[in-house]
Write a protein that holds these residues in place. Sequence first.
Motif, mmCIF file in Angstrom:
data_model
loop_
_atom_site.group_PDB
_atom_site.id
_atom_site.type_symbol
_atom_site.label_atom_id
_atom_site.label_comp_id
_atom_site.label_asym_id
_atom_site.label_seq_id
_atom_site.Cartn_x
_atom_site.Cartn_y
_atom_site.Cartn_z
ATOM 1 N N ALA A 132 5.260 6.490 2.100
ATOM 2 C CA ALA A 132 5.658 5.203 2.672
ATOM 3 C C ALA A 132 4.995 4.089 1.883
ATOM 4 O O ALA A 132 3.845 4.218 1.444
ATOM 5 N N VAL A 133 5.728 3.008 1.712
ATOM 6 C CA VAL A 133 5.179 1.785 1.122
ATOM 7 C C VAL A 133 5.102 0.751 2.238
ATOM 8 O O VAL A 133 6.108 0.464 2.910
ATOM 9 N N VAL A 134 3.912 0.230 2.470
ATOM 10 C CA VAL A 134 3.642 -0.644 3.607
ATOM 11 C C VAL A 134 3.289 -2.043 3.111
ATOM 12 O O VAL A 134 2.491 -2.209 2.173
ATOM 13 N N ASP A 135 3.871 -3.044 3.745
ATOM 14 C CA ASP A 135 3.572 -4.448 3.466
ATOM 15 C C ASP A 135 2.278 -4.815 4.187
ATOM 16 O O ASP A 135 2.170 -4.669 5.413
ATOM 17 N N VAL A 136 1.291 -5.264 3.442
ATOM 18 C CA VAL A 136 -0.011 -5.596 4.034
ATOM 19 C C VAL A 136 0.129 -6.678 5.101
ATOM 20 O O VAL A 136 -0.530 -6.627 6.146
ATOM 21 N N ALA B 160 -1.615 6.704 6.381
ATOM 22 C CA ALA B 160 -2.375 6.891 5.144
ATOM 23 C C ALA B 160 -2.387 5.612 4.310
ATOM 24 O O ALA B 160 -3.399 5.268 3.689
ATOM 25 N N ALA B 161 -1.256 4.905 4.290
ATOM 26 C CA ALA B 161 -1.188 3.649 3.546
ATOM 27 C C ALA B 161 -2.151 2.620 4.131
ATOM 28 O O ALA B 161 -2.909 1.957 3.399
ATOM 29 N N LEU B 162 -2.141 2.478 5.456
ATOM 30 C CA LEU B 162 -3.045 1.524 6.086
ATOM 31 C C LEU B 162 -4.503 1.948 5.909
ATOM 32 O O LEU B 162 -5.399 1.108 5.752
ATOM 33 N N GLY B 163 -4.743 3.268 5.930
ATOM 34 C CA GLY B 163 -6.089 3.765 5.639
ATOM 35 C C GLY B 163 -6.550 3.356 4.250
ATOM 36 O O GLY B 163 -7.718 3.016 4.042
ATOM 37 N N LEU C 46 0.854 -1.176 0.000
ATOM 38 C CA LEU C 46 0.000 0.000 0.000
ATOM 39 C C LEU C 46 0.897 1.235 0.000
ATOM 40 O O LEU C 46 1.948 1.232 0.642
ATOM 41 N N LEU C 47 0.469 2.283 -0.701
ATOM 42 C CA LEU C 47 1.235 3.531 -0.765
ATOM 43 C C LEU C 47 0.523 4.609 0.027
ATOM 44 O O LEU C 47 -0.665 4.882 -0.199
ATOM 45 N N GLY C 48 1.238 5.236 0.944
ATOM 46 C CA GLY C 48 0.701 6.352 1.709
ATOM 47 C C GLY C 48 1.434 7.630 1.372
ATOM 48 O O GLY C 48 2.667 7.646 1.282
#
Length: 494
Positions: free
Chosen positions: A16-20, A441-444, A3-5
């Motif tokens: 930020a790039v977040v690993d789900v 924001a990515a997790l959102g 996910l991109l925030g």
Amino acid sequence: MYLLGIDIGTSSIKVAVVDVSTQKSVATAQYPEEETAIKSTQPGWAEQSPMDWWHNVQQAILKVNASNLFNPKDIKAIGIAYQMHGLVTVDKDQEVLRDSIIWCDSRAVELGEKAFDTIGHERSLQSLLNSPGNFTASKLAWVKNNEPEIYSKIDKIMLPGDFIAMKLTGEITTSTSALSEGVFWDFKKDEISADVMEHYGLDYNLIPSIKPLFSEHGHLKDGIAKLLGLTVGIPVSYKAGDQPNNALSLNVLKPGEVAATAGTSGVIYGVSDELTYDQQSRVNTFAHVTYSPEKKHTGVLLCINGTGSMYRWAKHNFAPYLSYPELNHIAAQAPIGSKGLKILPFGNGAERMLNNKYTGAQLLGIDLNTHNQSDIFRAVQESIVFAFRYGLDIMRENGMQPKVIRAGKANLFLSDVFAQTFVDVTGVPVELYENDGSVGAALGAGIGAGIFKSPEEAFSQHQLLKYLEPKNTTAYEPIYQDWKKILEQELISP
């Protein structure tokens, strides 16, 4: 799956790039490295270019992609957090008509006060939960009154996050939370406020289509996707103001939970399940990210304009070649109370918690034979904490009684002096978490895209870094009371 925030800050853009699977960031980037300037052509004015934000967003995404720590094609959704209360105007071709009047701009204060009087204080507070103040609606009214040729060309108005979503997708949307932070929302009727629109003579057609905050606000355009190395058609599935987003990223979702941040501005943000308001509108109430007509979760927000901006000013003028960690180390060398040096950190526009008064930042009681660099930097940090305490006491008057405050270990909370002083002066324990607005924001985005079933699931791996308890409350109380007397004397002086 990633996910991109995107976090559209006043100082810079962070992504930020977040690993789900882990809910952790695998790569982050900031652009530009130096803090973005605020344009101030007149005292109390503050503007930034939306196109500069867009350029910086693109550069930040390309920079994070260049880390080679993930495959950009595996990003499945985009979320956006943004500096609140700004006004962006575009024409029918989605071209920007003027620079954004941003959150700390004071030019619309008088317009807001007149609207408050005309609509009626009780009517405004009961329906809007705020005075119109110098929020987005009043800024738009200022443009209408002072720049009619620009106003006549406006097709849609937006907040900063809406604008970046538009550039990514070509679609313009907003949400109840966004409209409430612009003071366009009637909480009693759950609709756009007729009182505000009709008082200012604003066209309803200027308001974008309203969508749920966690939902698809458009899909990535072909040309933009190719430019940024992303997959065509992935959704922008979350947009929220930086403070509701900060609360989300700290898992502050339920009534009674409280978050704090100390970046460019300083904020304490508490969630309530009541439509509460301050009689003087010194603290403000907006729709939280979890707000719905069925569960009216609101965020009670205390904002101090001059926190990180005050520390930045001190750094640039007293120690421009030192890093912030070095300044924090220097501040720790000074004793509690900074040998009597006092600072009012209110030099970044009119302060809502001071009834929209502007005192300017002030350094008081300097002894040329006693005070040194360490005293100055500790006094700056202490004065910012004193401002937090002053505002927190207003929140307490309005029924917010935090038992613990959650904060990200970032910005001023990276300073041990600041973090412990915050706890000592407020008397409230603090939980520190690894936290970043772009990660939130990515997790959102994951919530909005249905990748996570709920906000609780998105933050199921949230981990506490540090718990701070009060140690020096007795020592600080008289120092704070002396500072408060100075502030109150300044507020009543002509």
